[in-house]
Design a protein around this motif. Structure first.
Motif, mmCIF file in Angstrom:
data_model
loop_
_atom_site.group_PDB
_atom_site.id
_atom_site.type_symbol
_atom_site.label_atom_id
_atom_site.label_comp_id
_atom_site.label_asym_id
_atom_site.label_seq_id
_atom_site.Cartn_x
_atom_site.Cartn_y
_atom_site.Cartn_z
ATOM 1 N N ILE A 97 42.429 50.388 40.438
ATOM 2 C CA ILE A 97 43.251 49.421 39.692
ATOM 3 C C ILE A 97 42.863 47.973 39.973
ATOM 4 O O ILE A 97 43.390 47.069 39.327
ATOM 5 C CB ILE A 97 44.770 49.642 39.892
ATOM 6 N N THR A 98 41.927 47.746 40.891
ATOM 7 C CA THR A 98 41.440 46.372 41.070
ATOM 8 C C THR A 98 40.673 45.894 39.834
ATOM 9 O O THR A 98 40.394 44.714 39.713
ATOM 10 C CB THR A 98 40.538 46.227 42.315
ATOM 11 N N HIS A 99 40.367 46.812 38.926
ATOM 12 C CA HIS A 99 39.693 46.433 37.681
ATOM 13 C C HIS A 99 40.681 45.926 36.637
ATOM 14 O O HIS A 99 40.277 45.468 35.570
ATOM 15 C CB HIS A 99 38.875 47.600 37.134
ATOM 16 N N CYS A 100 41.965 46.006 36.938
ATOM 17 C CA CYS A 100 43.011 45.437 36.075
ATOM 18 C C CYS A 100 43.297 44.025 36.572
ATOM 19 O O CYS A 100 43.425 43.798 37.784
ATOM 20 C CB CYS A 100 44.266 46.308 36.157
ATOM 21 N N ASP A 101 43.391 43.077 35.681
ATOM 22 C CA ASP A 101 43.570 41.674 36.059
ATOM 23 C C ASP A 101 44.815 41.451 36.920
ATOM 24 O O ASP A 101 44.786 40.664 37.864
ATOM 25 C CB ASP A 101 43.628 40.801 34.803
ATOM 26 N N LEU A 102 45.911 42.121 36.608
ATOM 27 C CA LEU A 102 47.154 41.883 37.349
ATOM 28 C C LEU A 102 47.176 42.500 38.742
ATOM 29 O O LEU A 102 47.962 42.095 39.582
ATOM 30 C CB LEU A 102 48.357 42.398 36.542
ATOM 31 N N THR A 103 46.336 43.493 38.974
ATOM 32 C CA THR A 103 46.312 44.151 40.283
ATOM 33 C C THR A 103 44.917 44.091 40.904
ATOM 34 O O THR A 103 44.497 45.001 41.591
ATOM 35 C CB THR A 103 46.772 45.614 40.160
ATOM 36 N N ARG A 104 44.234 43.001 40.691
ATOM 37 C CA ARG A 104 42.845 42.894 41.127
ATOM 38 C C ARG A 104 42.689 42.679 42.632
ATOM 39 O O ARG A 104 41.601 42.769 43.158
ATOM 40 C CB ARG A 104 42.126 41.807 40.366
ATOM 41 N N PHE A 105 43.758 42.397 43.346
ATOM 42 C CA PHE A 105 43.661 42.109 44.767
ATOM 43 C C PHE A 105 44.067 43.328 45.579
ATOM 44 O O PHE A 105 45.247 43.547 45.873
ATOM 45 C CB PHE A 105 44.494 40.884 45.129
ATOM 46 N N ALA A 106 43.076 44.116 45.958
ATOM 47 C CA ALA A 106 43.319 45.361 46.692
ATOM 48 C C ALA A 106 44.054 45.098 48.000
ATOM 49 O O ALA A 106 44.908 45.890 48.402
ATOM 50 C CB ALA A 106 42.009 46.086 46.964
ATOM 51 N N THR A 107 43.757 43.980 48.661
ATOM 52 C CA THR A 107 44.443 43.702 49.931
ATOM 53 C C THR A 107 45.947 43.561 49.718
ATOM 54 O O THR A 107 46.739 44.040 50.537
ATOM 55 C CB THR A 107 43.887 42.419 50.585
ATOM 56 N N CYS A 108 46.356 42.943 48.626
ATOM 57 C CA CYS A 108 47.784 42.795 48.331
ATOM 58 C C CYS A 108 48.417 44.154 48.022
ATOM 59 O O CYS A 108 49.555 44.427 48.416
ATOM 60 C CB CYS A 108 47.995 41.835 47.165
ATOM 61 N N THR A 109 47.668 45.005 47.325
ATOM 62 C CA THR A 109 48.166 46.337 47.000
ATOM 63 C C THR A 109 48.286 47.172 48.272
ATOM 64 O O THR A 109 49.289 47.869 48.475
ATOM 65 C CB THR A 109 47.247 47.027 45.978
#
Length: 168
Positions: A97-109
């Motif tokens: 899902i880091t390829h989605c603009d809204l969830t691009r930050f894996a560290t935050c996820t």
């Protein structure tokens, strides 16, 4: 130097207030440490309006994924191999899902996900505290910008270098 000093002062003020206020309301729906995870996520996502939105979206996706893993491991199959398999699959989902603009930050996820584990799946507290923590980050960022504009030259936005390890 003004950029660093401005941000240092704003973080001192806003994070100090967050610690004090959140401790007054600590309980099942407020945990100070989760707010700091939200604040960290805000800075990780690049700050500003876009960073704020992306950080919250990534955090919420992580909470959803973490709570889903907990639910599956408790209610479907609690064996060690199943827990590992499910966790591996959903870690892959986070990277995907880091390829989605809204969830691009894996560290935050991942922050949202591991916070779900740390809280035992208390998603209500996590949602509230991550949103408040992102607001803490936003407030700190904009207070730092205000201090910089008010007390320092506008061109003074450079970082300090304490030690240089990599050559450009």
């Amino acid at each position: 130097m003004g950029f660093i000093i401005s941000n240092t002062i704003s973080n001192l003020i806003v994070c100090g207030l967050w610690t004090y206020i959140s401790a007054m309301f600590a309980g099942p729906l407020i945990a100070t440490w989760v707010g700091f995870a939200g604040c960290t996520s805000y800075y990780t996502a690049g700050c500003g309006k876009n960073g704020f939105i992306r950080s919250i979206c990534s955090n919420m996706a992580g909470i959803l994924i973490g709570c889903t893993i907990i639910w599956l491991c408790v209610n479907v199959n609690g064996s060690l191999w199943f827990n590992g398999l499910i966790t591996g699959i959903f870690s892959g989902v986070i990277i995907y899902i880091t390829h989605c603009d809204l969830t691009r930050f894996a560290t935050c996820t991942f922050m949202g996900g591991f916070s779900a584990f740390a809280s035992g799946g208390n998603w209500k507290m996590l949602v509230i505290c991550f949103i408040l923590g992102n607001i803490v980050g936003l407030t700190s960022d904009y207070l730092g910008r205000f201090i910089l504009a008010k007390f320092f030259k506008k061109t003074d936005k450079k970082d300090w270098v304490i030690a240089k390890f990599l050559e450009d």
